[in-house]
Motif scaffolding. Sequence first.
Motif, mmCIF file in Angstrom:
data_model
loop_
_atom_site.group_PDB
_atom_site.id
_atom_site.type_symbol
_atom_site.label_atom_id
_atom_site.label_comp_id
_atom_site.label_asym_id
_atom_site.label_seq_id
_atom_site.Cartn_x
_atom_site.Cartn_y
_atom_site.Cartn_z
ATOM 1 N N CYS A 179 0.476 -23.116 15.080
ATOM 2 C CA CYS A 179 -0.050 -21.776 14.790
ATOM 3 C C CYS A 179 -1.507 -21.845 14.325
ATOM 4 N N ALA A 180 -1.801 -22.853 13.526
ATOM 5 C CA ALA A 180 -3.155 -22.986 12.981
ATOM 6 C C ALA A 180 -4.185 -23.265 14.066
ATOM 7 N N LEU A 181 -3.734 -23.792 15.198
ATOM 8 C CA LEU A 181 -4.657 -24.150 16.289
ATOM 9 C C LEU A 181 -4.807 -23.045 17.327
ATOM 10 N N ILE A 182 -4.009 -22.002 17.215
ATOM 11 C CA ILE A 182 -4.108 -20.900 18.177
ATOM 12 C C ILE A 182 -5.235 -19.966 17.752
ATOM 13 N N GLU A 183 -6.116 -19.658 18.688
ATOM 14 C CA GLU A 183 -7.268 -18.800 18.407
ATOM 15 C C GLU A 183 -7.027 -17.405 18.981
ATOM 16 N N VAL A 184 -7.091 -16.426 18.099
ATOM 17 C CA VAL A 184 -6.942 -15.031 18.521
ATOM 18 C C VAL A 184 -8.278 -14.335 18.332
ATOM 19 N N ASP A 185 -8.762 -13.729 19.396
ATOM 20 C CA ASP A 185 -10.021 -12.994 19.351
ATOM 21 C C ASP A 185 -9.720 -11.531 19.016
ATOM 22 N N TYR A 186 -10.077 -11.134 17.800
ATOM 23 C CA TYR A 186 -9.834 -9.764 17.347
ATOM 24 C C TYR A 186 -11.132 -8.959 17.378
ATOM 25 N N GLU A 187 -11.013 -7.700 17.739
ATOM 26 C CA GLU A 187 -12.089 -6.737 17.547
ATOM 27 C C GLU A 187 -11.691 -5.861 16.362
ATOM 28 N N PRO A 188 -12.247 -6.114 15.186
ATOM 29 C CA PRO A 188 -11.823 -5.347 14.006
ATOM 30 C C PRO A 188 -12.109 -3.860 14.166
ATOM 31 N N LEU A 189 -11.150 -3.059 13.745
ATOM 32 C CA LEU A 189 -11.281 -1.607 13.706
ATOM 33 C C LEU A 189 -11.230 -1.151 12.254
ATOM 34 N N LYS A 190 -11.841 -0.031 11.970
ATOM 35 C CA LYS A 190 -11.877 0.452 10.599
ATOM 36 C C LYS A 190 -10.466 0.836 10.176
ATOM 37 N N PRO A 191 -9.936 0.255 9.079
ATOM 38 C CA PRO A 191 -8.570 0.589 8.664
ATOM 39 C C PRO A 191 -8.502 1.900 7.896
ATOM 40 N N VAL A 192 -7.301 2.448 7.868
ATOM 41 C CA VAL A 192 -7.013 3.651 7.097
ATOM 42 C C VAL A 192 -6.141 3.218 5.918
ATOM 43 N N VAL A 193 -6.684 3.300 4.721
ATOM 44 C CA VAL A 193 -5.976 2.829 3.528
ATOM 45 C C VAL A 193 -6.040 3.909 2.454
ATOM 46 N N GLY A 194 -4.921 4.186 1.827
ATOM 47 C CA GLY A 194 -4.879 5.203 0.778
ATOM 48 C C GLY A 194 -4.422 6.533 1.334
ATOM 49 N N LEU A 195 -3.554 7.214 0.577
ATOM 50 C CA LEU A 195 -2.938 8.444 1.064
ATOM 51 C C LEU A 195 -3.949 9.555 1.321
ATOM 52 N N GLU A 196 -4.868 9.764 0.378
ATOM 53 C CA GLU A 196 -5.817 10.856 0.574
ATOM 54 C C GLU A 196 -6.706 10.606 1.789
ATOM 55 N N GLU A 197 -7.179 9.365 1.945
ATOM 56 C CA GLU A 197 -8.011 9.040 3.098
ATOM 57 C C GLU A 197 -7.233 9.245 4.392
ATOM 58 N N ALA A 198 -5.984 8.799 4.407
ATOM 59 C CA ALA A 198 -5.171 8.938 5.615
ATOM 60 C C ALA A 198 -4.911 10.407 5.928
ATOM 61 N N ALA A 199 -4.588 11.187 4.884
ATOM 62 C CA ALA A 199 -4.285 12.598 5.106
ATOM 63 C C ALA A 199 -5.512 13.388 5.571
ATOM 64 N N HIS A 200 -6.670 12.898 5.208
ATOM 65 C CA HIS A 200 -7.902 13.562 5.660
ATOM 66 C C HIS A 200 -8.039 13.484 7.169
ATOM 67 N N GLY A 201 -7.535 12.387 7.751
ATOM 68 C CA GLY A 201 -7.454 12.276 9.200
ATOM 69 C C GLY A 201 -8.733 11.949 9.918
ATOM 70 N N ALA A 202 -9.765 11.489 9.200
ATOM 71 C CA ALA A 202 -11.033 11.164 9.860
ATOM 72 C C ALA A 202 -10.873 9.966 10.786
ATOM 73 N N ARG A 203 -10.025 9.009 10.405
ATOM 74 C CA ARG A 203 -9.699 7.864 11.263
ATOM 75 C C ARG A 203 -8.190 7.817 11.432
ATOM 76 N N LEU A 204 -7.721 7.281 12.550
ATOM 77 C CA LEU A 204 -6.314 7.321 12.896
ATOM 78 C C LEU A 204 -5.714 5.927 12.949
#
Length: 782
Positions: free
Chosen positions: A124-149
Amino acid sequence: MTTRLFGEPVQRREDPRLLTGQGRYLDDLGADALAVAFVRSPHAHARVRDIDVTAALDVEGLVAVYTWEDLPERVGRPLPLLIPHPALTHGRTAYPLAREIVRHVGEPVVMVVAADRYLAEDACALIEVDYEPLKPVVGLEEAAHGARLVHEDVPGNVGAHLVQEVTSVAGLSAPEAVEAAPHRLSFRLDIERSASMPLEGRGVLARWDGSDLRVYSSTQTSTSVRMAIAAALGLPLPHVEVIAPDVGGGFGVKIVHPWPEEILVPWAAMLLGREIKWTEDRREHFVSSAHERGQVQHVTVGFDDEGRVLGLDVSILHDHGAYTPYGIIVPIITSTQLLGPYRIGAYRVEFSAIYTNTVQVTPYRGAGRPQGVFCMERTMDKIARYLGKDRTEVRAVNFIGPDEFPYDQKMTFQDGRPLIYDSGDYPEMLRMLKELIGWDDFRRAPGRGIGIGCYVEGTGVGPYEGGHVQVTSDGRVHVSTGLTSQGQGHETVFAQIAATELGVPIERVSVVTGDTRRFGYAVGTFASRAAVMSGNAIALACRKVREKALRIAADALEADPADLEIADGLVRVLGAPSASIPLSTVAVLANPLRYAFDDEAARATQFAAAASPDRPPVAEGDEPGLEGRDYYSPIRSTFASGMHAAIVETDPDTAEIRVVRYAVVHDCGRLINPMIVEGQIHGGVAQGIGGALYERMVYDGHGQLLNASFMDFLMPYATEIPHVETAHLETPSPLNPLGIKGAGEAGVIPVSAVIASAIEDAEGIEIDRMPISPSELFELRQ
């Protein structure tokens, strides 16, 4: 029929095995099995652009590497949404391995199979995964605001929205009743995330012999796992067996099924033709299983001069994490069980289940009730404080009376059935609690306070459970039921029921749970339902066995079945104990034989005794053997109840919070085993104190869980838990033959509310958020 075992504090029969290292847990099995490990996402939200496994292929002992693209369609589809609901308009579940997008830290991306776990982790340590990070939605108020999904196709991150309303006797809605009330209060309450931490994490072992699949899983619902595996792998159900061995704690997290690993491990075992095992390590449990509790509650209440609640309007934001595999059961329970033991004039509650880029939320011991009780009990305390009344007086004036049962709260509960309380006596319970804790004699002092919390708990939810009981020719009674055990004492309690019903010594009774080879139909162990559901099913099965035993013994004794009793393993004529026959002999006679394989069997062969030539050896509609199977399916849930009180002391300098005394009065109907019920309460209180003062899941703005280890996630030691004083009130349930109600979650439910009440009393500071730490209390003092 002997009744000496039902209600007696029989010592737990499973403890000697479990306490001396003789238990057989998941990781004790499959010593020679291949091992599985997973590459899990380090990002809370990201696109998977590429996976390069090249370097891992050189690891000695590597057997296989799988990504989502390697899975057949049936295996690779999203996991099932277990409990659909009309209000869950945007239910979403995960893929077994991430497909294109990861939505929380810990989501599985790659599965590795190797000769042992060390080699699998190396790969597992030798497997390379190429991620494109996306802005996370964290916290209830931020999520409920719905600016990011979290999910691009879920508007506003709202997975579900539900409103339930009950008008007053005068026909007023809750907002109208609040507006018309003499007094009004509005406030906000917060409960933060926590999670169950069972001694044993999740785990799966699978074995395929070419035609039959046997799976061992550390689960709370072996029969449902079996059906899920059969459906996902396209196997006939009779060719799949699922067994729950000894399970080191569940607390709700193991009721979820199927977990990705419960599909992937059996699939790989079939593909590779090898025995394969995966056991969850502790960090995996933190970041890839499930959490609970997180809610924001907005409350408006209207009340009169006596403190009677005339109108209550509650709005709840519920953090559901990245997925909703278990539906919206938790917020439904919060919104309905919030009412507690009270008669509310008019009630309106709405909740929104909100997606965030965090670990998914599923039931954890209490399952939404701690949040609901926190809301209602904080409301009662605020009313009392506003009116200058004793907190117990305000509660008492709102209680449902003992002569009002069954009491219809006019709402729909989590089982889709009416929320109708079956029995209880809340005024008596309050009287008992005040006496137990010394409420009226309590002397307040700076930094010393007393708190109280009341609750009603829906238990014994359907749809059904079953039991099978067999008496063999050695006089032993073998009981099996489909639900599983995770330490509740089922081996003891179910044996007590069978021994009582059949009039045999408990030493002659054995109990098997969670093995689909022994019992194939069940729902599972959750929601304080085991004793109510399987207990009554086993009792009904025993009664079938008893009826047949009396009928057969009546022929042998030339007596009327109505004149017989079973006691101490003997069927005997009432008033004539010498005229008797052992139950073991009845079991022999119940099975007409051609061949004699021992002395007892010889008594049932065709030439052993004269038989009527006009009757077949096995009567029409009858079956050979002395056994019975039955199911219990309730019309609706039972409702246990309880009241807790605590005395706390807070340090004037460090703001450390110490629970000095803790008292519980509990009503779970008729008690099968008072000692086991007390053990359940004590364990629940300890867990509740952990949730009130120590346990919380702390995410940063990037969706990283900052305390994903026992170095940083605090749990109470035994030294932090006071002696729990208990008293029992028994108001039998009229809904089931045994008159019982559940007890498993009771201890944990009101603890946060009780501790908050006591701290507020000690400090004179309003406590509206839990859990609370010394540093937070110190800041509140400022």
